[in-house]
Design a protein around this motif. Structure first.
Motif, PDB file in Angstrom:
ATOM      1  N   ALA A   3      52.378  47.080  46.958  1.00 33.20           N
ATOM      2  CA  ALA A   3      52.346  45.682  47.355  1.00 33.20           C
ATOM      3  C   ALA A   3      53.413  44.931  46.566  1.00 33.20           C
ATOM      4  O   ALA A   3      53.851  45.382  45.519  1.00 33.20           O
ATOM      5  CB  ALA A   3      50.975  45.086  47.083  1.00 33.20           C
ATOM      6  N   GLU A   4      53.796  43.789  47.086  1.00 35.43           N
ATOM      7  CA  GLU A   4      54.831  42.995  46.425  1.00 35.43           C
ATOM      8  C   GLU A   4      54.198  41.895  45.584  1.00 35.43           C
ATOM      9  O   GLU A   4      54.429  40.718  45.820  1.00 35.43           O
ATOM     10  CB  GLU A   4      55.781  42.425  47.478  1.00 35.43           C
ATOM     11  N   PHE A   5      53.379  42.290  44.637  1.00 33.55           N
ATOM     12  CA  PHE A   5      52.729  41.342  43.752  1.00 33.55           C
ATOM     13  C   PHE A   5      53.169  41.620  42.327  1.00 33.55           C
ATOM     14  O   PHE A   5      53.318  42.768  41.924  1.00 33.55           O
ATOM     15  CB  PHE A   5      51.199  41.454  43.840  1.00 33.55           C
ATOM     16  N   ASP A   6      53.342  40.564  41.571  1.00 37.65           N
ATOM     17  CA  ASP A   6      53.645  40.686  40.148  1.00 37.65           C
ATOM     18  C   ASP A   6      52.302  40.746  39.431  1.00 37.65           C
ATOM     19  O   ASP A   6      51.705  39.713  39.131  1.00 37.65           O
ATOM     20  CB  ASP A   6      54.476  39.486  39.699  1.00 37.65           C
ATOM     21  N   THR A   7      51.808  41.958  39.203  1.00 38.18           N
ATOM     22  CA  THR A   7      50.486  42.111  38.624  1.00 38.18           C
ATOM     23  C   THR A   7      50.536  42.038  37.100  1.00 38.18           C
ATOM     24  O   THR A   7      51.433  42.576  36.471  1.00 38.18           O
ATOM     25  CB  THR A   7      49.840  43.448  39.060  1.00 38.18           C
ATOM     26  N   ALA A   8      49.554  41.347  36.550  1.00 38.08           N
ATOM     27  CA  ALA A   8      49.454  41.213  35.101  1.00 38.08           C
ATOM     28  C   ALA A   8      48.802  42.446  34.485  1.00 38.08           C
ATOM     29  O   ALA A   8      49.068  42.791  33.341  1.00 38.08           O
ATOM     30  CB  ALA A   8      48.643  39.971  34.752  1.00 38.08           C
ATOM     31  N   GLU A   9      47.950  43.111  35.276  1.00 40.13           N
ATOM     32  CA  GLU A   9      47.191  44.239  34.747  1.00 40.13           C
ATOM     33  C   GLU A   9      46.760  45.128  35.913  1.00 40.13           C
ATOM     34  O   GLU A   9      46.559  44.645  37.025  1.00 40.13           O
ATOM     35  CB  GLU A   9      45.953  43.708  34.022  1.00 40.13           C
ATOM     36  N   THR A  10      46.613  46.417  35.660  1.00 41.74           N
ATOM     37  CA  THR A  10      46.078  47.358  36.642  1.00 41.74           C
ATOM     38  C   THR A  10      44.800  47.964  36.084  1.00 41.74           C
ATOM     39  O   THR A  10      44.767  48.416  34.942  1.00 41.74           O
ATOM     40  CB  THR A  10      47.092  48.475  36.968  1.00 41.74           C
ATOM     41  N   LEU A  11      43.765  47.929  36.893  1.00 38.54           N
ATOM     42  CA  LEU A  11      42.471  48.497  36.527  1.00 38.54           C
ATOM     43  C   LEU A  11      42.241  49.729  37.397  1.00 38.54           C
ATOM     44  O   LEU A  11      42.229  49.634  38.619  1.00 38.54           O
ATOM     45  CB  LEU A  11      41.354  47.471  36.759  1.00 38.54           C
ATOM     46  N   ASP A  12      42.077  50.877  36.768  1.00 36.84           N
ATOM     47  CA  ASP A  12      41.852  52.129  37.485  1.00 36.84           C
ATOM     48  C   ASP A  12      40.366  52.466  37.445  1.00 36.84           C
ATOM     49  O   ASP A  12      39.837  52.822  36.394  1.00 36.84           O
ATOM     50  CB  ASP A  12      42.682  53.241  36.844  1.00 36.84           C
ATOM     51  N   VAL A  13      39.698  52.317  38.589  1.00 34.38           N
ATOM     52  CA  VAL A  13      38.277  52.663  38.687  1.00 34.38           C
ATOM     53  C   VAL A  13      38.085  53.807  39.688  1.00 34.38           C
ATOM     54  O   VAL A  13      37.018  53.949  40.277  1.00 34.38           O
ATOM     55  CB  VAL A  13      37.395  51.438  39.051  1.00 34.38           C
ATOM     56  N   LYS A  14      39.134  54.619  39.846  1.00 32.31           N
ATOM     57  CA  LYS A  14      39.033  55.760  40.753  1.00 32.31           C
ATOM     58  C   LYS A  14      37.936  56.697  40.256  1.00 32.31           C
ATOM     59  O   LYS A  14      37.823  56.964  39.065  1.00 32.31           O
ATOM     60  CB  LYS A  14      40.374  56.495  40.855  1.00 32.31           C
TER      61      LYS A  14
END
Length: 81
Positions: A3-14
């Motif tokens: 996606a074309e979002f400037d994300t502050a953080e990624t949360l991995d809940v896979k």
């Protein structure tokens, strides 16, 4: 897919199933500044409706987008206040 979002953080809940993706998403958004976007990576197909419902019923956050990327569901949540 990205996606074309400037994300502050990624949360991995896979690998986590209901209700953990929503609980961990709420906890992660609590630590963000207004305007920040959190990217959540999940493998539970129920997270599509669960995170949508949580964001719709919760003040201070906005669900910006959800993307099904193979076996991974990507959710983008903006902290609004």
């Amino acid at each position: 897919m990205s996606a074309e979002f400037d994300t502050a953080e990624t949360l991995d809940v896979k690998g986590a199933s209901c209700p953990m993706p929503v609980l961990k998403t709420k906890s992660a958004t609590d630590g963000l500044d207004p305007g920040d976007i959190l990217e959540v990576l999940a493998t539970d197909s129920g997270s599509m409706s669960d995170i949508d419902g949580w964001a719709s019923g919760t003040g201070g956050v906005e669900l910006v987008d959800q993307i099904e990327d193979g076996d991974v569901y990507r959710h983008y949540i903006r902290k609004t206040e």
